[in-house]
Structures are given as C-alpha cells and as structure tokens.
Design a protein around this motif. Structure first.
Motif, PDB file in Angstrom:
ATOM      1  N   LEU A  22      50.451  15.715  37.467  1.00 51.61           N
ATOM      2  CA  LEU A  22      50.979  16.694  36.532  1.00 51.61           C
ATOM      3  C   LEU A  22      51.453  17.928  37.291  1.00 51.61           C
ATOM      4  O   LEU A  22      50.807  18.364  38.242  1.00 51.61           O
ATOM      5  N   GLU A  23      52.558  18.471  36.866  1.00 52.42           N
ATOM      6  CA  GLU A  23      53.081  19.690  37.474  1.00 52.42           C
ATOM      7  C   GLU A  23      52.491  20.890  36.734  1.00 52.42           C
ATOM      8  O   GLU A  23      52.817  21.143  35.575  1.00 52.42           O
ATOM      9  N   VAL A  24      51.607  21.614  37.398  1.00 53.00           N
ATOM     10  CA  VAL A  24      50.898  22.725  36.772  1.00 53.00           C
ATOM     11  C   VAL A  24      51.825  23.927  36.626  1.00 53.00           C
ATOM     12  O   VAL A  24      52.599  24.253  37.529  1.00 53.00           O
ATOM     13  N   GLY A  25      51.736  24.570  35.471  1.00 59.41           N
ATOM     14  CA  GLY A  25      52.542  25.752  35.207  1.00 59.41           C
ATOM     15  C   GLY A  25      53.250  25.623  33.867  1.00 59.41           C
ATOM     16  O   GLY A  25      53.032  24.667  33.118  1.00 59.41           O
ATOM     17  N   THR A  26      54.095  26.594  33.562  1.00 62.71           N
ATOM     18  CA  THR A  26      54.830  26.609  32.313  1.00 62.71           C
ATOM     19  C   THR A  26      56.319  26.731  32.604  1.00 62.71           C
ATOM     20  O   THR A  26      56.739  27.640  33.318  1.00 62.71           O
ATOM     21  N   LYS A  27      57.084  25.797  32.058  1.00 59.18           N
ATOM     22  CA  LYS A  27      58.525  25.785  32.284  1.00 59.18           C
ATOM     23  C   LYS A  27      59.261  25.517  30.976  1.00 59.18           C
ATOM     24  O   LYS A  27      58.763  24.798  30.106  1.00 59.18           O
ATOM     25  N   SER A  28      60.454  26.091  30.867  1.00 61.03           N
ATOM     26  CA  SER A  28      61.285  25.891  29.689  1.00 61.03           C
ATOM     27  C   SER A  28      62.715  25.577  30.104  1.00 61.03           C
ATOM     28  O   SER A  28      63.174  26.004  31.172  1.00 61.03           O
ATOM     29  N   LYS A  29      63.401  24.845  29.254  1.00 63.89           N
ATOM     30  CA  LYS A  29      64.823  24.602  29.451  1.00 63.89           C
ATOM     31  C   LYS A  29      65.494  24.468  28.086  1.00 63.89           C
ATOM     32  O   LYS A  29      64.857  24.126  27.084  1.00 63.89           O
ATOM     33  N   TYR A  30      66.791  24.744  28.072  1.00 68.57           N
ATOM     34  CA  TYR A  30      67.579  24.611  26.852  1.00 68.57           C
ATOM     35  C   TYR A  30      68.529  23.436  27.025  1.00 68.57           C
ATOM     36  O   TYR A  30      69.318  23.396  27.968  1.00 68.57           O
ATOM     37  N   SER A  31      68.426  22.461  26.116  1.00 65.72           N
ATOM     38  CA  SER A  31      69.318  21.308  26.169  1.00 65.72           C
ATOM     39  C   SER A  31      69.412  20.676  24.789  1.00 65.72           C
ATOM     40  O   SER A  31      68.463  20.749  23.991  1.00 65.72           O
ATOM     41  N   ASP A  32      70.551  20.075  24.520  1.00 62.61           N
ATOM     42  CA  ASP A  32      70.785  19.378  23.245  1.00 62.61           C
ATOM     43  C   ASP A  32      70.524  20.285  22.043  1.00 62.61           C
ATOM     44  O   ASP A  32      70.025  19.834  20.999  1.00 62.61           O
ATOM     45  N   GLY A  33      70.815  21.586  22.205  1.00 64.58           N
ATOM     46  CA  GLY A  33      70.685  22.512  21.094  1.00 64.58           C
ATOM     47  C   GLY A  33      69.270  22.958  20.794  1.00 64.58           C
ATOM     48  O   GLY A  33      69.025  23.566  19.743  1.00 64.58           O
ATOM     49  N   ALA A  34      68.318  22.658  21.692  1.00 66.15           N
ATOM     50  CA  ALA A  34      66.914  23.014  21.437  1.00 66.15           C
ATOM     51  C   ALA A  34      66.273  23.560  22.706  1.00 66.15           C
ATOM     52  O   ALA A  34      66.731  23.319  23.824  1.00 66.15           O
ATOM     53  N   TYR A  35      65.192  24.318  22.514  1.00 65.92           N
ATOM     54  CA  TYR A  35      64.399  24.842  23.624  1.00 65.92           C
ATOM     55  C   TYR A  35      63.189  23.934  23.829  1.00 65.92           C
ATOM     56  O   TYR A  35      62.449  23.643  22.883  1.00 65.92           O
ATOM     57  N   HIS A  36      62.998  23.501  25.083  1.00 65.22           N
ATOM     58  CA  HIS A  36      61.909  22.587  25.419  1.00 65.22           C
ATOM     59  C   HIS A  36      60.985  23.280  26.423  1.00 65.22           C
ATOM     60  O   HIS A  36      61.424  23.696  27.498  1.00 65.22           O
ATOM     61  N   THR A  37      59.709  23.364  26.067  1.00 68.43           N
ATOM     62  CA  THR A  37      58.723  24.026  26.924  1.00 68.43           C
ATOM     63  C   THR A  37      57.554  23.090  27.193  1.00 68.43           C
ATOM     64  O   THR A  37      57.066  22.420  26.272  1.00 68.43           O
ATOM     65  N   THR A  38      57.115  23.045  28.442  1.00 66.53           N
ATOM     66  CA  THR A  38      55.922  22.294  28.832  1.00 66.53           C
ATOM     67  C   THR A  38      54.985  23.225  29.590  1.00 66.53           C
ATOM     68  O   THR A  38      55.409  23.922  30.510  1.00 66.53           O
ATOM     69  N   SER A  39      53.721  23.241  29.164  1.00 67.92           N
ATOM     70  CA  SER A  39      52.717  24.086  29.802  1.00 67.92           C
ATOM     71  C   SER A  39      51.516  23.222  30.164  1.00 67.92           C
ATOM     72  O   SER A  39      50.921  22.581  29.287  1.00 67.92           O
ATOM     73  N   VAL A  40      51.163  23.189  31.454  1.00 71.96           N
ATOM     74  CA  VAL A  40      50.088  22.328  31.946  1.00 71.96           C
ATOM     75  C   VAL A  40      49.142  23.144  32.812  1.00 71.96           C
ATOM     76  O   VAL A  40      49.587  23.870  33.716  1.00 71.96           O
ATOM     77  N   TYR A  41      47.829  23.003  32.557  1.00 72.53           N
ATOM     78  CA  TYR A  41      46.831  23.667  33.392  1.00 72.53           C
ATOM     79  C   TYR A  41      45.619  22.765  33.563  1.00 72.53           C
ATOM     80  O   TYR A  41      45.231  22.047  32.634  1.00 72.53           O
ATOM     81  N   MET A  42      45.052  22.792  34.758  1.00 68.35           N
ATOM     82  CA  MET A  42      43.838  22.043  35.029  1.00 68.35           C
ATOM     83  C   MET A  42      42.646  22.730  34.363  1.00 68.35           C
ATOM     84  O   MET A  42      42.596  23.952  34.280  1.00 68.35           O
ATOM     85  N   VAL A  43      41.722  21.916  33.903  1.00 71.32           N
ATOM     86  CA  VAL A  43      40.558  22.418  33.170  1.00 71.32           C
ATOM     87  C   VAL A  43      39.293  22.006  33.912  1.00 71.32           C
ATOM     88  O   VAL A  43      39.090  20.821  34.204  1.00 71.32           O
ATOM     89  N   ASP A  44      38.455  22.973  34.204  1.00 67.37           N
ATOM     90  CA  ASP A  44      37.204  22.714  34.910  1.00 67.37           C
ATOM     91  C   ASP A  44      36.136  22.298  33.909  1.00 67.37           C
ATOM     92  O   ASP A  44      35.132  22.984  33.696  1.00 67.37           O
ATOM     93  N   ALA A  45      36.389  21.162  33.271  1.00 69.80           N
ATOM     94  CA  ALA A  45      35.476  20.613  32.269  1.00 69.80           C
ATOM     95  C   ALA A  45      35.857  19.153  32.058  1.00 69.80           C
ATOM     96  O   ALA A  45      37.019  18.772  32.265  1.00 69.80           O
ATOM     97  N   PRO A  46      34.903  18.315  31.658  1.00 70.02           N
ATOM     98  CA  PRO A  46      35.222  16.898  31.414  1.00 70.02           C
ATOM     99  C   PRO A  46      36.164  16.739  30.225  1.00 70.02           C
ATOM    100  O   PRO A  46      36.244  17.603  29.353  1.00 70.02           O
ATOM    101  N   VAL A  47      36.873  15.625  30.206  1.00 66.86           N
ATOM    102  CA  VAL A  47      37.861  15.409  29.146  1.00 66.86           C
ATOM    103  C   VAL A  47      37.199  15.333  27.775  1.00 66.86           C
ATOM    104  O   VAL A  47      37.815  15.670  26.753  1.00 66.86           O
ATOM    105  N   SER A  48      35.932  14.914  27.721  1.00 68.33           N
ATOM    106  CA  SER A  48      35.229  14.862  26.431  1.00 68.33           C
ATOM    107  C   SER A  48      35.107  16.254  25.822  1.00 68.33           C
ATOM    108  O   SER A  48      35.195  16.416  24.597  1.00 68.33           O
ATOM    109  N   ARG A  49      34.901  17.259  26.670  1.00 65.43           N
ATOM    110  CA  ARG A  49      34.806  18.635  26.188  1.00 65.43           C
ATOM    111  C   ARG A  49      36.174  19.116  25.694  1.00 65.43           C
ATOM    112  O   ARG A  49      36.271  19.750  24.640  1.00 65.43           O
ATOM    113  N   LEU A  50      37.230  18.790  26.442  1.00 63.90           N
ATOM    114  CA  LEU A  50      38.570  19.183  26.010  1.00 63.90           C
ATOM    115  C   LEU A  50      38.956  18.466  24.718  1.00 63.90           C
ATOM    116  O   LEU A  50      39.579  19.067  23.827  1.00 63.90           O
TER     117      LEU A  50
END
Length: 214
Positions: A22-50
């Motif tokens: 996964l690419e960590v961070g927050t990025k946005s782009k404008y395409s096809d008439g819409a704004y697309h944003t992806t935000s990814v961060y690592m979590v210091d906790a098991p996936v069950s907690r998330l």
C-alpha cells in the motif's frame, strides 16, 4: 483436479491481496468529471481492532452520527488556515437496516457564519467482508444540486506482524452548484484535508486514543 486448481487459484489470489503493498499517504486527482481521493495509513493495532472500529462507525452513524461519533469528526469542522472554507453540518440522519438506505440532511455554509443551505442526501450504506477485508461503503443514489454522484469506502487491510492498515477512498462528482466553487487546489484544501483527517482519526481510535471522545 479442476476443483483443486480453482481452490489453489483462489488461495493464491487471497495471498496476493493480503501482501499487496500500500502506498501510504493521501493523494487526489481529477478525472472523468470527478475528484478521486485515496488516504492510507498504517495502524499499530491488529486488524480485529480496526474491524471493530469500522463496525463502531457503522452502528454509530445510523442514529445521531454527530453525537455518537465525536471522535470521528474531531478537528474537521473548520479549516482555519483556508480562506473561504466551506462548513458542513449534519442536521438529521435516518437509516433503514432492511434496505441499507439512508437519508442525510446536510447543512452547507459557503462561508463561516453563514446560514447553511439544507440538502437531503440519499444513498446506500453497507458493511461487509470482501477478500478478507472489512468494508464500510456509502454511495449516493439520488442526484442533488451539489452532488451528482458519490462513493465513499473505508477498508481495513491486514498487515504482517499483527498490524493493519486503514484505506479510505472517496469519489465525488459534484453537481453544477459546487462545480463553480471547486478548483483542484481548493478541493485539496477543503475536501482532501477532511478525508485525511478522518483517516487519521480512525487510525488513532484503533490504536487506543480516547482523547477524541469529548
């Protein structure tokens, strides 16, 4: 033999999905008439907690989301460093678990201190597992003046070493009214900033931060 090969292929696909970088961070782009944003961060906790935090959001948003999920919206109300920030407020929310349909009464003030304009946002909200990942998905199903189409997802991603990652994706196709006010730079300072902040609030919640309860 055929069943074995299919099972092996599915197992291999699941491993690829779990180990996908996964690419960590927050990025946005404008395409096809819409704004697309992806935000990814690592979590210091098991996936069950998330997963539990995502379920907390799903349950809390069904009734008085502003009151029940104060920690989720912490520091997202107004961006003091942005001139002419747009203020958003929840003025009512209803949800039907039988149909997954929701109606959000949304207040939008184009300037701080202005009386908000009210809009009814209608769509679907679902909680489910896909590929070993818990998903919370909200979509907009009815076009309104400020929004033609929208899709918002929160996904928990298992990581090695008993850790996890939070991935938030937003696809916003603004209606004609909002399109007049948004450039790509303004979108980043108003919307991307809030999406990143929301992602960080989920990360902190999963890691045990309770300071945002109040």
């Amino acid at each position: 033999m055929r069943l074995f090969l299919i099972s092996l292929w599915l197992f291999t696909c699941s491993l690829v999905g779990f180990s996908q970088k996964l690419e960590v961070g927050t990025k946005s782009k404008y395409s096809d008439g819409a704004y697309h944003t992806t935000s990814v961060y690592m979590v210091d906790a098991p996936v069950s907690r998330l997963d539990a935090v995502l379920h907390e959001i799903y349950m809390g948003i069904q009734n008085q989301p502003t009151k029940n999920l104060k920690w989720l919206w912490k520091n997202l109300g107004h961006h003091d460093n942005v001139e002419n920030d747009i203020a958003f407020s929840e003025r009512g929310f209803s949800f039907d678990p039988a149909t997954s349909k929701y109606v959000l009464k949304l207040g939008v003030a184009m300037k701080k201190g202005d009386n908000p304009m009210l809009f009814n946002v209608e769509g679907d909200m679902k909680e489910f597992y896909s590929g070993g990942r818990k998903n919370l998905l909200l979509t907009v199903t009815k076009r309104i003046k400020i929004l033609d189409n929208a899709r918002f997802s929160i996904v928990s991603v298992p990581q090695p070493g008993g850790k996890s990652a939070i991935q938030v994706k937003s696809d916003l196709d603004f209606g004609w009214f909002f399109s007049m006010f948004f450039s790509e730079s303004r979108y980043r300072s108003i919307m991307e900033w809030r999406i990143q902040g929301l992602t960080m609030n989920i990360k902190k919640r999963a890691e045990g931060d309770t300071s945002s309860n109040y």
